[in-house]
Design an enzyme around this catalytic site. Structure first.
Site, PDB file in Angstrom:
ATOM      1  N   CYS A  91      -5.210  10.849 -21.030  1.00  0.00           N
ATOM      2  CA  CYS A  91      -6.528   9.916 -21.180  1.00  0.00           C
ATOM      3  C   CYS A  91      -6.762   9.275 -19.635  1.00  0.00           C
ATOM      4  CB  CYS A  91      -6.433   8.754 -22.185  1.00  0.00           C
ATOM      5  SG  CYS A  91      -6.153   9.736 -23.848  1.00  0.00           S
ATOM      6  N   HIS A 107     -11.547   3.031 -21.490  1.00  0.00           N
ATOM      7  CA  HIS A 107     -11.194   4.305 -21.951  1.00  0.00           C
ATOM      8  C   HIS A 107     -11.725   3.946 -23.573  1.00  0.00           C
ATOM      9  CE1 HIS A 107      -9.431   7.603 -23.887  1.00  0.00           C
ATOM     10  NE2 HIS A 107      -8.269   7.073 -24.315  1.00  0.00           N
ATOM     11  N   ASN A 122     -12.501   9.546 -29.332  1.00  0.00           N
ATOM     12  CA  ASN A 122     -11.718   9.460 -28.060  1.00  0.00           C
ATOM     13  C   ASN A 122     -11.581  10.766 -27.453  1.00  0.00           C
ATOM     14  OD1 ASN A 122      -9.564   9.425 -26.389  1.00  0.00           O
ATOM     15  ND2 ASN A 122      -8.190   8.325 -27.596  1.00  0.00           N
TER      16      ASN A 122
HETATM   17  N1  COA Z   1      -7.641   7.463 -43.653  1.00  0.00           N
HETATM   18  C1  COA Z   1      -7.259   6.615 -44.572  1.00  0.00           C
HETATM   19  N2  COA Z   1      -6.063   5.986 -44.510  1.00  0.00           N
HETATM   20  C2  COA Z   1      -5.279   6.264 -43.331  1.00  0.00           C
HETATM   21  C3  COA Z   1      -5.872   6.983 -42.374  1.00  0.00           C
HETATM   22  C4  COA Z   1      -6.986   7.643 -42.501  1.00  0.00           C
HETATM   23  N3  COA Z   1      -7.346   8.485 -41.401  1.00  0.00           N
HETATM   24  N4  COA Z   1      -4.656   6.973 -41.427  1.00  0.00           N
HETATM   25  C5  COA Z   1      -3.907   6.012 -41.897  1.00  0.00           C
HETATM   26  N5  COA Z   1      -3.975   5.738 -43.152  1.00  0.00           N
HETATM   27  C6  COA Z   1      -3.406   4.895 -43.870  1.00  0.00           C
HETATM   28  C7  COA Z   1      -1.675   4.886 -43.621  1.00  0.00           C
HETATM   29  O1  COA Z   1      -1.220   5.863 -44.351  1.00  0.00           O
HETATM   30  C8  COA Z   1      -1.423   3.448 -43.914  1.00  0.00           C
HETATM   31  O2  COA Z   1      -1.286   3.408 -45.280  1.00  0.00           O
HETATM   32  P1  COA Z   1       0.107   2.750 -45.875  1.00  0.00           P
HETATM   33  O3  COA Z   1      -0.178   1.082 -45.441  1.00  0.00           O
HETATM   34  O4  COA Z   1      -0.262   2.785 -47.398  1.00  0.00           O
HETATM   35  O5  COA Z   1       1.115   3.127 -45.373  1.00  0.00           O
HETATM   36  C9  COA Z   1      -2.505   2.613 -43.459  1.00  0.00           C
HETATM   37  O6  COA Z   1      -3.707   3.545 -43.393  1.00  0.00           O
HETATM   38  C10 COA Z   1      -2.504   1.971 -42.183  1.00  0.00           C
HETATM   39  O7  COA Z   1      -1.894   2.862 -41.108  1.00  0.00           O
HETATM   40  P2  COA Z   1      -1.811   2.625 -39.693  1.00  0.00           P
HETATM   41  O8  COA Z   1      -1.258   3.757 -39.056  1.00  0.00           O
HETATM   42  O9  COA Z   1      -0.813   1.314 -39.649  1.00  0.00           O
HETATM   43  O10 COA Z   1      -3.284   2.294 -39.338  1.00  0.00           O
HETATM   44  P3  COA Z   1      -3.742   1.650 -37.807  1.00  0.00           P
HETATM   45  O11 COA Z   1      -4.592   0.452 -38.086  1.00  0.00           O
HETATM   46  O12 COA Z   1      -2.703   1.341 -36.818  1.00  0.00           O
HETATM   47  O13 COA Z   1      -4.805   2.848 -37.142  1.00  0.00           O
HETATM   48  C11 COA Z   1      -5.009   4.329 -35.680  1.00  0.00           C
HETATM   49  C12 COA Z   1      -4.391   3.978 -37.081  1.00  0.00           C
HETATM   50  C13 COA Z   1      -4.296   5.792 -35.157  1.00  0.00           C
HETATM   51  C14 COA Z   1      -6.481   4.762 -35.756  1.00  0.00           C
HETATM   52  C15 COA Z   1      -4.495   3.382 -34.592  1.00  0.00           C
HETATM   53  O14 COA Z   1      -2.962   3.033 -34.590  1.00  0.00           O
HETATM   54  C16 COA Z   1      -4.888   3.794 -33.241  1.00  0.00           C
HETATM   55  O15 COA Z   1      -6.224   3.865 -33.046  1.00  0.00           O
HETATM   56  N6  COA Z   1      -3.977   3.994 -32.276  1.00  0.00           N
HETATM   57  C17 COA Z   1      -4.058   4.271 -30.962  1.00  0.00           C
HETATM   58  C18 COA Z   1      -4.550   5.639 -30.687  1.00  0.00           C
HETATM   59  C19 COA Z   1      -4.187   6.565 -29.946  1.00  0.00           C
HETATM   60  O16 COA Z   1      -2.976   6.557 -29.531  1.00  0.00           O
HETATM   61  N7  COA Z   1      -4.775   7.276 -29.036  1.00  0.00           N
HETATM   62  C20 COA Z   1      -4.505   8.337 -28.061  1.00  0.00           C
HETATM   63  C21 COA Z   1      -3.948   7.638 -26.650  1.00  0.00           C
HETATM   64  S1  COA Z   1      -5.108   7.039 -25.991  1.00  0.00           S
END
Ligand code: COA
Length: 329
Positions: A116, A256, A286
């Site tokens: 990225c 980003h 993204n």
């Molecule tokens: N739809 C519905 N539920 C989902 C889901 C989806 N697409 N993805 C995850 N969940 C659920 C999980 O299973 C979890 O359930 P649980 O509480 O019962 O275990 C809950 O939602 C929370 O999951 P979590 O992973 O903590 O969510 P989050 O708020 O961290 O969001 C991302 C997940 C990936 C969107 C977020 O962490 C993010 O944007 N991270 C950075 C992205 C990244 O790395 N980009 C690339 C590099 S730049």
């Protein structure tokens, strides 16, 4: 960096595929829903590349637009630097394909692998070559076809990523009179290399290895760990870029497009007017290396880049890598 020749951005361009994929479309093939994706990421839809196109095609179209805006022709280019992690092949470079597509026969061409942060790495590389007097007109590109390398049934990664490309033509500032790049910082922390990774296609993972695992053909993302890093790094980099500046003199911050909540989390730690922050993640998701140059071009088109005012670019991602650039537009 000591600059023998100050460098400016002479033109920008973008290309996004026409195929729109909404959250409801994804909910048909995985256990997710529009409400969850919108609230947790800010993404409403993303673009996926057409079946008959490739990463290099997006890059070529974005490059043509940037060249036209700069007033240069392909043969005026003496270098093409391209950031991607979803190129057409492992090798040769996408940049060489773009060179061929454009007819930029006088340009050396190579890719940089900084995920990225790919566009900012390409931009900084281009700047360094021009500033040192080694090159005069350089095309910097960020391009991705990430939909080809995500597991389209994995709700942890497929919801986030989209496809697209952006480009900028860099010249000596004396030649173009705008978009002067004042400073750039790039950094890395390899201890986080497994947080966002695509193992297969590299030489450490191969089809006939005893532990062959087909899931390694797709991006593997530890989103929660990246989240914390991203909020802190985005705030730190914007602070670095704006250090010593009057915030009123900053017309635009182009982050980003990683996650709406990450952008908001970073802004909470800063004295920045939210109105100045360019966000298009709702439409494109993204797009990794494509993210910053696409948003920069849209800001340019919308007249948000005001001559004489400052523009901040900031990115981070797999590696881990990060970077920021300060421009006087
Ligand atoms: N739809 C519905 N539920 C989902 C889901 C989806 N697409 N993805 C995850 N969940 C659920 C999980 O299973 C979890 O359930 P649980 O509480 O019962 O275990 C809950 O939602 C929370 O999951 P979590 O992973 O903590 O969510 P989050 O708020 O961290 O969001 C991302 C997940 C990936 C969107 C977020 O962490 C993010 O944007 N991270 C950075 C992205 C990244 O790395 N980009 C690339 C590099 S730049």
């Amino acid at each position: 960096m000591t600059q023998l020749h100050p460098v400016g951005i002479a033109g920008t361009g973008l290309c996004v595929p026409s195929r729109r994929v909404t959250n409801d479309d994804l909910a048909k093939v995985m256990d997710t829903n529009d409400e969850w994706i919108t609230q947790r990421t800010g993404i409403r839809e993303r673009r996926w590349i057409e079946d008959d196109r490739n990463c290099s095609d997006l890059a070529t179209d974005a490059a043509r637009q940037a060249l036209e805006a700069s007033g240069l022709g392909p043969e005026d280019l003496d270098m093409i630097v391209l950031g991607t992690v979803s190129g057409d092949c492992v090798f040769p470079s996408v940049a060489c394909q773009v060179q061929e597509n454009l007819g930029a026969k006088n340009a050396a061409a190579f890719d940089v692998n900084a995920a990225c942060t790919g566009f900012l790495t390409a931009l900084h590389t281009a700047q360094a070559f021009i500033a040192s007097g080694t090159a005069r007109n350089v095309l910097a590109i960020g391009t991705e076809a990430l939909s080809r390398i995500v597991d389209k049934t994995d709700r942890g990664s497929a919801i986030i990523f989209g496809d697209g490309a952006g480009a900028a033509v860099l010249r000596r500032h004396e030649d173009c009179g705008r978009g002067e790049i004042l400073k750039t910082h790039l950094g890395s922390d390899g201890s986080g290399h497994d947080l966002i990774i695509l193992p297969m296609g590299g030489s450490a993972h191969f089809h006939n290895m005893p532990s062959y695992d087909p899931s390694k053909h797709f991006i593997q993302l530890k989103g929660r760990e990246v989240y914390r890093f991203a909020v802190n790094k985005m705030a730190e980099m914007i602070r670095w870029a704006m250090d010593g500046l009057d915030p009123d003199e900053v017309c635009c911050i182009v982050p980003h497009q990683v996650n709406q909540r990450i952008i908001e989390g970073a802004l909470e730690r800063l004295d920045v007017d939210e109105e100045k922050v360019v966000v298009n993640i709702d439409r494109y998701g993204n797009t990794s290396a494509g993210s910053v140059p696409i948003a920069l071009h849209e800001a340019n088109e919308r007249g948000l880049l005001i001559p004489g005012k400052y523009v901040v670019l900031v990115a981070f991602g797999a590696g881990l890598n990060w970077g920021a650039t300060l421009i006087r537009w």
